[in-house]
Design an enzyme around this catalytic site. Structure first.
Site, mmCIF file in Angstrom:
data_model
loop_
_atom_site.group_PDB
_atom_site.id
_atom_site.type_symbol
_atom_site.label_atom_id
_atom_site.label_comp_id
_atom_site.label_asym_id
_atom_site.label_seq_id
_atom_site.Cartn_x
_atom_site.Cartn_y
_atom_site.Cartn_z
ATOM 1 C CE1 TYR A 73 26.517 16.068 10.161
ATOM 2 C CE2 TYR A 73 24.496 17.339 10.094
ATOM 3 C CZ TYR A 73 25.853 17.261 10.334
ATOM 4 O OH TYR A 73 26.537 18.383 10.735
ATOM 5 C CE1 TYR A 106 32.597 16.030 -0.887
ATOM 6 C CE2 TYR A 106 30.784 16.092 0.685
ATOM 7 C CZ TYR A 106 31.376 16.538 -0.477
ATOM 8 O OH TYR A 106 30.736 17.485 -1.234
#
Lengths: 387, 144
Positions: free
Chosen positions: A286, A334
Site C-alpha cells: 500500500y 493507478y
C-alpha cells in the site's frame, strides 16, 4: 469444508469502473465490482453468505448491513472492521478464519468510493469540522491532515537514517513505470526523479508526486474453501499466511515514527506461511505515500531498519528490477479511492494467475500484500500462492 | 468588520469528561499533564484511565512546558478552511520533558528554522474566549 486457513482460496477478483466516475454512486461501484468478481469466480451473488466491507456510509457505520441490503443478500457472517485502508487485506484473514470454521462458505469482500467526484472532481481538503469531540481534539486543531501525518514520519526517517527525497522519488518513478503498462491506471505518462523533486511541496518533505491519487473506484474479492475452489472457473489462489496488527490510532501516539505495525503482521504472515523473504516473487505494498512504502519494506524485513532508501534506489522496484512491486501502478499512479487495500489483493491474485499481460512478473508464484490504514496505524499482511 | 467577513476558525476541541480540566487550565494559560498515582507514569493526551496500567487514580500536575521537537512538517496546504490564512504552518510532534509526546504547532519563528531536536517551550494561543491551544516556540525566543 476447509479445516485450516490454508485450505481457503481466493477465487474471484475485479475492480469496477475506476478514475473519475461521477455518474455512479459508491454503492453501485462496490456492487458492480462484486458482480464482476463473482463472474470471475463462476459464482453468483446468491452463493454469498459472508460479507466484509468498510464502505464509508453517511452515518459512518453499518457498512456491511448497507452493502448486503443494497445487493439483496442475507449473510450469516458479517464484518465491518474499520481500521482504514488495511481493512480489506485484514478481511482476507478474517474471511479465511470464517470459512475454515464453517461460519460461511462464500465470502465477499467489497469496497466502493467516489472520493474524487465527492470533491467536485478535484483533490484538496475535505474536512469541514468545527467542533472536535474525542481524542482527535488533540490533533485536528493543530491542522493535522493525512499528508501532514505521513510527512512527520518521513522527516523523522530522514533525520535518523539520512534518507533523501530522491530516494523516496525512486518509488514514485518506478511505480509510474508499472502504471504505464496498465491501461486501467489513471496516470500514463512516465515521470523522472526531477519531476517528483520539482513538484510542489504539500507538507515538507513530501511533494505532490510523493502522494497517492484521489479517485473513484470499487473493488471486490471472493473467497471460498480450496476444495470448492478447485471446481470453479479460475485456478485457485491459496492463502499461505496472514497477520494483522495496529499500534495506535493517532500519529501523535505512534510509538516509533519509523516502524509500522507491519513488523508484527508481516512476521506473523511469514511464520504462518513457513516462508522467507526470498520466496516472495512480487510485492503489493500500500503506497498512500512514498514514505509508506519505505517504512513498510523495512518493517516487513525486506531490508534492515534505515536501509529502505538504499533498497529502492536504482529503480529496483520498477519493471525489470529485481524487486517487482506495486505492479498495477499502485495508489500513486493507478487508483486510490480513499482506501486502497483491496487493490493490492486484486493485483496479487492476477499476478499469480498470470493474467497481467505486459506487466506480468514472469512465473510469479508467491505474492505478498501489505495494507496500511489510518495514519500508519494498522497493517494487514497476507501471502498468497498457487494451489 | 462583521462576523461573516472573519476567516473561518480551525476545528476546535469540544471539552469532554476526560479533557475538561486540561482545556480549562489552558484557558488560564496553565499547561497541565496527568500522572498516574498507581504506576507513576505520565500520559498525554488526557484519559479517564492510565494507558499504562488502566488505573483510574490519576492526578493533574503542572507540566514544565519544556520539550523538544521529535518531528515536524511545514504544511503549505490548508487541511481545513480554518487554516486557509495560516499557511505555511509548522505541524509538529514535541516530546515533553515529562516523557509523553504531543501534537502541536511551532510558532513565533521562521518555519525554515525549525529542526528536529530543537528545544521548545509552551506558549498559549487564545483562539476564542473559550478555547486556548497550547503551542510551542523555540526556547531561545523572548516571551512576548
Amino acid at each position: 469444508m476447509a479445516s485450516s486457513m490454508q485450505d481457503v482460496a481466493i477465487v474471484g477478483v475485479a475492480e469496477s469502473d475506476i478514475g473519475v466516475v461521477p455518474d455512479k454512486s459508491k454503492f453501485q461501484l462496490s456492487a458492480e465490482a462484486s458482480r464482476l468478481a463473482l463472474e470471475d469466480a463462476g459464482l453468483s451473488i446468491k452463493d454469498v453468505d459472508g460479507i466484509f466491507t468498510n464502505i464509508i456510509t453517511e452515518g459512518g457505520q453499518f457498512s456491511s448491513m448497507m452493502m448486503a441490503e443494497y445487493m439483496g443478500i442475507t449473510p450469516r457472517y458479517t464484518d465491518s472492521t474499520s481500521i482504514g485502508g488495511s481493512s480489506f487485506v485484514v478481511y482476507v484473514e478474517h474471511a479465511a478464519m470464517a470459512i475454515a470454521a464453517g461460519m460461511c462458505e462464500v465470502a465477499l469482500i467489497c469496497h466502493g468510493s467516489t472520493n474524487i467526484s465527492d470533491r467536485g472532481g478535484k483533490g484538496g481538503p475535505v474536512s469541514q469540522a468545527t467542533d472536535v469531540f474525542g481524542p482527535t481534539q488533540f490533533e485536528e486543531p493543530y491542522g493535522i491532515s493525512t499528508v501532514g501525518a505521513y510527512a512527520l514520519a518521513a522527516q523523522r526517517h530522514m533525520h535518523e537514517y539520512g534518507t533523501t527525497s530522491e530516494q523516496l522519488a525512486e518509488i514514485a518513478v518506478a511505480t509510474r513505470k508499472w502504471a504505464c503498462l496498465n491501461p486501467k491506471a489513471r496516470m500514463q505518462d512516465p515521470i523522472t526523479i526531477d519531476d517528483v523533486m520539482n513538484s510542489r511541496v504539500i507538507a515538507s518533505p513530501l511533494h505532490l508526486l510523493d502522494c497517492c491519487l484521489v479517485t473513484d473506484a470499487g473493488g471486490a474479492v471472493v473467497l471460498t474453501s480450496l476444495e470448492r475452489a478447485r471446481d470453479l472457473k479460475k485456478a485457485p489462489v491459496q492463502l499461505l499466511g496472514s497477520g494483522e496488527a495496529h499500534t495506535h490510532r493517532m500519529i501523535s501516539q505512534m510509538p516509533d515514527l519509523t516502524q509500522t505495525a507491519a513488523a508484527i503482521s508481516g512476521k506473523l504472515a511469514f511464520e504462518r506461511a513457513g516462508l522467507t523473504h526470498g520466496d516472495i516473487d512480487v510485492a503489493e505494498i500500500y503506497d498512500s505515500f512514498t514514505i509508506t512504502v519505505l517504512l513498510t519494506l523495512e518493517s516487513l524485513g525486506f531490508c534492515g531498519k534505515g536501509e529502505g532508501g538504499a533498497f529502492v534506489s536504482n529503480q529496483r522496484t520498477a519493471p525489470g528490477g529485481d524487486f517487482p512491486m506495486n505492479t498495477q501502478g499502485g495508489a500513486l499512479s493507478y487508483t486510490h479511492p480513499g482506501m486502497f487495500g483491496i487493490f493490492t489483493v486484486i493485483e496479487a491474485v492476477r499476478q499469480i494467475r498470470g493474467e497481467c499481460g505486459p506487466r506480468q512478473v514472469p512465473d510469479a508464484r508467491v505474492a505478498l500484500c501489505n495494507g496500511t490504514g489510518g495514519t500508519l496505524s494498522s497493517t494487514g499482511t497476507i501471502i498468497l500462492g498457487r494451489d | 468588520m462583521t462576523s461573516s467577513t472573519l476567516p473561518p476558525l480551525p476545528p476546535l476541541p469540544r471539552p469532554y469528561q476526560d479533557t475538561a480540566a486540561y482545556w480549562e487550565a489552558a484557558r488560564e494559560h496553565r499547561f497541565i499533564i496527568q500522572k498516574c498515582n498507581n504506576c507513576g507514569e505520565y500520559q498525554f493526551y488526557p484519559r479517564g484511565v492510565c494507558s499504562h496500567c488502566l488505573s483510574s487514580d490519576l492526578a493533574w500536575q503542572d507540566a514544565s512546558g519544556r520539550g523538544e521537537v521529535y518531528s515536524f512538517s511545514i504544511n503549505y496546504r490548508a487541511p481545513h478552511p480554518g487554516f486557509a490564512d495560516k499557511t505555511p504552518f509548522v505541524l509538529a510532534l514535541v516530546t515533553l520533558a515529562e516523557g509523553p509526546r504531543m501534537m502541536t504547532n511551532i510558532v513565533d519563528c521562521d518555519p525554515d528554522t525549525v529542526q528536529i531536536g530543537m528545544a521548545v517551550t509552551v506558549t498559549f494561543d487564545d483562539v476564542t474566549e473559550e478555547i486556548t491551544l497550547p503551542k510551542f516556540r523555540p526556547a531561545y525566543t523572548k516571551v512576548r
